[in-house]
Design a protein around this motif. Sequence first.
Motif, PDB file in Angstrom:
ATOM      1  N   UNK A  83      11.385  22.464  -8.618  1.00 56.19           N
ATOM      2  CA  UNK A  83      10.789  23.097  -9.804  1.00 56.19           C
ATOM      3  C   UNK A  83      10.142  22.050 -10.697  1.00 56.19           C
ATOM      4  N   UNK A  84      10.802  20.912 -10.844  1.00 54.38           N
ATOM      5  CA  UNK A  84      10.265  19.843 -11.691  1.00 54.38           C
ATOM      6  C   UNK A  84       8.971  19.286 -11.106  1.00 54.38           C
ATOM      7  N   UNK A  85       8.922  19.105  -9.778  1.00 53.13           N
ATOM      8  CA  UNK A  85       7.709  18.592  -9.138  1.00 53.13           C
ATOM      9  C   UNK A  85       6.551  19.549  -9.342  1.00 53.13           C
ATOM     10  N   UNK A  86       6.817  20.853  -9.219  1.00 52.24           N
ATOM     11  CA  UNK A  86       5.758  21.846  -9.436  1.00 52.24           C
ATOM     12  C   UNK A  86       5.276  21.785 -10.885  1.00 52.24           C
ATOM     13  N   UNK A  87       6.204  21.697 -11.827  1.00 48.71           N
ATOM     14  CA  UNK A  87       5.829  21.597 -13.241  1.00 48.71           C
ATOM     15  C   UNK A  87       5.003  20.331 -13.502  1.00 48.71           C
TER      16      UNK A  87
END
Length: 607
Positions: free
Chosen positions: A298-302
């Motif tokens: 999720x952090x990488x996508x954000x």
Amino acid sequence: MTAQAATPVAVDDLTLRSVTDLLLRRLAEAPDADAFDRPQGDDLERVTTRQFVDEARALAAGLIAVGIQPGDRVGVMAPTRYEWAVVDFACWFAGIVVVPIYETSSVEQTAAIVADAGVRHVVAGSARHAEVLRSADPSLTIWTMDDDLGALAAGGASVTTDELERRRALAGRDDLATLVYTSGTTAGAKGVRITHGNLVGLVQQIAHAYADVVHDRANTVIVLPLAHILARALQVAAVASGMRVLHHSDPSTVASAFSKARPTFVVVAPRLLQKIADAVGRRALDARLGGAFAAARRTAVDWAQHLEASQDEPGRRPPLGLRVRHALFERLFYARIRGVLGGRVQYLLSGAAPLDADLARFFWGAGLPVIEGYGLTETTAPVTGNLPSDIRPGTVGRPVPGAEVRIADDGEVQVRGLGVAPGYRNKALDADAFVDGWFRTGDLGRLDADGRLILTGRAKNILVTAGGKNVAPEPWEEAVSAHPLVANAVMVGEGRPFLAALLLLERAEVSAWAARHKLDALAAQLESMAAGPGGVRVPSPELQARLQRIVDRANARVSRAEQVKAFAAVVADTDPVHGTFTPTMKVRRDALLAAARTHVEALYSRT
């Protein structure tokens, strides 16, 4: 009004008349620069541009000495390896047309290509490939890369330098360089006439547009089959620009190739990216870090969404909380993911199949920007592409320099430009393939406000249900196939009261899933299961329930009329020899559904 986008030609050096001119220009610029990494046991040997040219010229002389004439067709049936490049350029030095044949082709497929192209001489990768070729046509002259190339080259000692140059100089931009047969997901293979001008023109544009990627300080590992035009075009671009190349054909050991070569740039299929993400996720689960890895995704996508916005607003800083999370997961996961690809990759190029936008964002956020492009055999590979400075997940970018794209009234993507081939070997096919000088791709799509292409499906795959609803299956299929348990999802429903699907399982992933959940009976069944091209159903209530949740999530992404009401989970033999998959592992939909007809009928007989 027809939507249309174009990018003007960036550079066109008219002194470059053929593919060999690109190589000789590089030879004049940097004869002693390293051009290839060639495996030698467990090590890699560097091959300079001068050494490569000498090898290609010597083999070209050998081909001339045995009587092969300008314009003759020579087939190549071999895995991706250094000798493929030598044979390719040797043929071009001798004025010969190269006809690649996928190494996985059946005897029948090989015979059809050999006969259609008029091939009389073939270079085979090994004795196994030679046997297929011999069975396809006993009259062929066959040399193997393993045993015969040295002697063939030695036989050309009497061919003079002047004669070799005369043969090389015969080719101009309008002359045929290679006859490449499409893998044919909806019809039989068609021979595409790709000219020297197609390759020379496209390579010049790619070198200009992607100068940050393809340059003389870069190196790559080519894993795709060289029978695929994308791999061939990449190889020509690498040779012309001085980008060092290592060939590797075994997907199961590709990690070792990445580790040895430490590439700066890699062309990958979306499935490989999915497998890498899944493998890291499994290791995280085994280490009881599954929750942390989910947060890392999720952090990488954000982070990638922030990078995407920053392209329009330079100088934007990510929020403090995002920076902290990203730094934590960089140490925990992201650096390890980059390490799988050797630790030096600056860009990935994804093509050949649709790429899930969030999967692209995951890798981008982990420090591996994914440049997605779009092309076909008939366009000599890329006709559109995102740029390193303008990456937009969910699109395949704007037209490359020298290319134009338009969307017809029925939604079909049509293209023209430097890379578009003049037509097929069977010229009777050209009338349906071209309209007013535009090539009809058969793909459906639209252009966004900035001229980027967004693909939405294949025209020939549209399903019309009994209720008259037209459904493009690709969005639903891609959502389901993104899950590691599913290798391919194939929607059905033509003329039927509702939509259903075959879910072709990724056997290794399902086996690992069964082991984690202590489903010993399922694991044993999968290990012993012998599956034909039509597949064998896997009757596991636990697996059915897990797949139902995957299907439900995909259904939530589409309209009610596009939702699948029933599915069958099967394990199938995907060997291209059966005709249900192409050599590049794309589903031949009609052939697969014919082979799996019993499973499809069972889905509808329940009601």
